[in-house]
Design an enzyme around this catalytic site. Sequence first.
Site, PDB file in Angstrom:
ATOM      1  N   ASP A  18       0.833  -1.212   0.000  1.00 15.22           N
ATOM      2  CA  ASP A  18       0.000   0.000   0.000  1.00 15.22           C
ATOM      3  C   ASP A  18       0.863   1.255   0.000  1.00 15.22           C
ATOM      4  O   ASP A  18       1.990   1.254   0.485  1.00 15.22           O
ATOM      5  CB  ASP A  18      -0.926  -0.030   1.231  1.00 15.22           C
ATOM      6  CG  ASP A  18      -2.111   0.914   1.081  1.00 15.22           C
ATOM      7  OD1 ASP A  18      -2.348   1.416  -0.034  1.00 15.22           O
ATOM      8  OD2 ASP A  18      -2.806   1.151   2.091  1.00 15.22           O
ATOM      9  N   GLY A  19       0.281   2.337  -0.537  1.00  9.74           N
ATOM     10  CA  GLY A  19       0.932   3.644  -0.489  1.00  9.74           C
ATOM     11  C   GLY A  19       1.530   4.120  -1.796  1.00  9.74           C
ATOM     12  O   GLY A  19       2.234   5.140  -1.821  1.00  9.74           O
ATOM     13  N   ARG A  22      -0.047   7.693  -2.661  1.00  6.97           N
ATOM     14  CA  ARG A  22       0.471   8.773  -1.811  1.00  6.97           C
ATOM     15  C   ARG A  22       1.934   9.061  -2.114  1.00  6.97           C
ATOM     16  O   ARG A  22       2.372  10.206  -2.134  1.00  6.97           O
ATOM     17  CB  ARG A  22       0.288   8.417  -0.330  1.00  6.97           C
ATOM     18  CG  ARG A  22      -1.095   8.776   0.194  1.00  6.97           C
ATOM     19  CD  ARG A  22      -1.393   8.086   1.486  1.00  6.97           C
ATOM     20  NE  ARG A  22      -1.637   6.665   1.269  1.00  6.97           N
ATOM     21  CZ  ARG A  22      -1.668   5.772   2.243  1.00  6.97           C
ATOM     22  NH1 ARG A  22      -1.421   6.134   3.490  1.00  6.97           N
ATOM     23  NH2 ARG A  22      -1.922   4.508   1.969  1.00  6.97           N
ATOM     24  N   TRP A  23       2.712   8.009  -2.378  1.00 11.88           N
ATOM     25  CA  TRP A  23       4.117   8.199  -2.725  1.00 11.88           C
ATOM     26  C   TRP A  23       4.233   9.144  -3.923  1.00 11.88           C
ATOM     27  O   TRP A  23       5.038  10.071  -3.929  1.00 11.88           O
ATOM     28  CB  TRP A  23       4.752   6.842  -3.060  1.00 11.88           C
ATOM     29  CG  TRP A  23       6.206   6.912  -3.405  1.00 11.88           C
ATOM     30  CD1 TRP A  23       7.258   6.776  -2.561  1.00 11.88           C
ATOM     31  CD2 TRP A  23       6.764   7.149  -4.709  1.00 11.88           C
ATOM     32  NE1 TRP A  23       8.445   6.920  -3.241  1.00 11.88           N
ATOM     33  CE2 TRP A  23       8.164   7.151  -4.569  1.00 11.88           C
ATOM     34  CE3 TRP A  23       6.219   7.367  -5.970  1.00 11.88           C
ATOM     35  CZ2 TRP A  23       9.030   7.344  -5.636  1.00 11.88           C
ATOM     36  CZ3 TRP A  23       7.074   7.567  -7.044  1.00 11.88           C
ATOM     37  CH2 TRP A  23       8.470   7.555  -6.872  1.00 11.88           C
ATOM     38  N   ASN A  66     -11.121  -2.322  -5.182  1.00  8.21           N
ATOM     39  CA  ASN A  66     -10.352  -1.402  -6.027  1.00  8.21           C
ATOM     40  C   ASN A  66     -11.031  -1.128  -7.374  1.00  8.21           C
ATOM     41  O   ASN A  66     -10.691  -0.161  -8.062  1.00  8.21           O
ATOM     42  CB  ASN A  66      -8.922  -1.906  -6.264  1.00  8.21           C
ATOM     43  CG  ASN A  66      -8.017  -1.808  -5.050  1.00  8.21           C
ATOM     44  OD1 ASN A  66      -7.108  -2.616  -4.855  1.00  8.21           O
ATOM     45  ND2 ASN A  66      -8.238  -0.799  -4.207  1.00  8.21           N
ATOM     46  N   ARG A  69     -12.265   2.423  -8.048  1.00  9.30           N
ATOM     47  CA  ARG A  69     -11.372   3.563  -8.339  1.00  9.30           C
ATOM     48  C   ARG A  69     -11.713   4.179  -9.704  1.00  9.30           C
ATOM     49  O   ARG A  69     -12.395   3.545 -10.498  1.00  9.30           O
ATOM     50  CB  ARG A  69      -9.922   3.087  -8.319  1.00  9.30           C
ATOM     51  CG  ARG A  69      -9.497   2.703  -6.924  1.00  9.30           C
ATOM     52  CD  ARG A  69      -8.009   2.532  -6.823  1.00  9.30           C
ATOM     53  NE  ARG A  69      -7.662   2.216  -5.442  1.00  9.30           N
ATOM     54  CZ  ARG A  69      -6.449   2.268  -4.951  1.00  9.30           C
ATOM     55  NH1 ARG A  69      -5.439   2.613  -5.714  1.00  9.30           N
ATOM     56  NH2 ARG A  69      -6.232   1.972  -3.683  1.00  9.30           N
ATOM     57  N   ARG A 186       2.069  -4.859   6.111  1.00  4.55           N
ATOM     58  CA  ARG A 186       1.340  -3.822   5.369  1.00  4.55           C
ATOM     59  C   ARG A 186       2.140  -2.536   5.421  1.00  4.55           C
ATOM     60  O   ARG A 186       2.524  -2.073   6.502  1.00  4.55           O
ATOM     61  CB  ARG A 186      -0.063  -3.573   5.928  1.00  4.55           C
ATOM     62  CG  ARG A 186      -0.796  -2.506   5.095  1.00  4.55           C
ATOM     63  CD  ARG A 186      -2.240  -2.331   5.429  1.00  4.55           C
ATOM     64  NE  ARG A 186      -2.865  -1.458   4.426  1.00  4.55           N
ATOM     65  CZ  ARG A 186      -4.149  -1.484   4.101  1.00  4.55           C
ATOM     66  NH1 ARG A 186      -4.957  -2.318   4.689  1.00  4.55           N
ATOM     67  NH2 ARG A 186      -4.622  -0.665   3.181  1.00  4.55           N
ATOM     68  N   ILE A 193      -6.904  -4.458   7.636  1.00  3.77           N
ATOM     69  CA  ILE A 193      -6.724  -5.659   6.818  1.00  3.77           C
ATOM     70  C   ILE A 193      -7.326  -5.466   5.418  1.00  3.77           C
ATOM     71  O   ILE A 193      -6.940  -6.148   4.475  1.00  3.77           O
ATOM     72  CB  ILE A 193      -7.350  -6.889   7.546  1.00  3.77           C
ATOM     73  CG1 ILE A 193      -6.650  -7.141   8.892  1.00  3.77           C
ATOM     74  CG2 ILE A 193      -7.318  -8.140   6.688  1.00  3.77           C
ATOM     75  CD1 ILE A 193      -5.176  -7.465   8.793  1.00  3.77           C
ATOM     76  N   SER A 194      -8.281  -4.539   5.292  1.00  4.62           N
ATOM     77  CA  SER A 194      -8.890  -4.227   3.991  1.00  4.62           C
ATOM     78  C   SER A 194      -9.372  -5.469   3.237  1.00  4.62           C
ATOM     79  O   SER A 194      -9.132  -5.601   2.029  1.00  4.62           O
ATOM     80  CB  SER A 194      -7.922  -3.403   3.126  1.00  4.62           C
ATOM     81  OG  SER A 194      -7.591  -2.196   3.760  1.00  4.62           O
TER      82      SER A 194
END
Length: 251
Positions: A18-19, A22-23, A66, A69, A186, A193-194
């Site tokens: 994840d991320g 944002r990265w 997802n 999105r 994670r 936990i999504s």
Amino acid sequence: MEPLDRDKLPTHLAIIMDGNGRWAQQRMLKRIVGHQRGAETVKMVVEQAHLLGIKYLTLFAFSSENWSRPPIEVRALMTLLKKYIRQETARMMRKNIRYNVIGNRGDLPDDVNRALDDAIVETAGNTGMVLTLALSYGGRQEISQAAARLARDVASGKLSAGDVTVDAFGTYLDTGGLPDPDFLIRTSGEMRISNFLLWQLAYTELYFTEINWPDFTINELRKALADFQARERRFGRTSDQIIKRNDPLNA
Ligand code: IPE
Ligand code: IPE
Ligand code: MG
């Protein structure tokens, strides 16, 4: 480099990568650039897990949720996935890695499914690490679909309701044949936990790091594994029982 005990590695490592978005956004880049960089981290982690001798690596690459999105991001992720599979299969062959997929493959575009089929068939005879990609995967969906299949088997008389044990139920899941994960990482600081592997994570050791997936390095992976090695897995027993069990004089 973080020192590791080769005898105490997880048999099955699972990762919620994840991320990426944002990265990229922190760098004024498009989210898809984050996914592209994330794909490089995947290559590194697969390589390291293989070198360490980890037997099962499971990566959460795309969740059932997802699909909500923006279509442009979903399309870009599917294109990236296809490219990754096509490019990496030769390396998987050299490393003796076998591909496996969990999730609702029927939701994926045809070209992605063709790439997956080719990769699965080509690597089917490999006996090294099993690399499982969770694609269009949701734990609740997996459990409810397993329950539906099981109900059909009970209705047709293939199975009786009294035979529905934890182990028997497990064989109806997408992960039937895989051991439960020993360790879950994670990235990106989210502590949830999504909808990943809900059934299978019952006794998994959990590890959360603030690092975004594109910034996750070899040493971050080793740091996480070192943390796993320092834990005492009790499975409901007492600490004394675990110490005695590990002591050859008490075995
Ligand atoms: C993980 O990164 C990749 C997928 C879910 C496909 P994200 O895209 O979720 O990145 P953030 O959480 O928005 O930063
Ligand atoms: C979980 O990440 C799914 C994957 C890593 C593929 P998300 O970024 O979709 O999770 P939530 O929705 O923020 O919990
Ligand atoms: Mg995310």
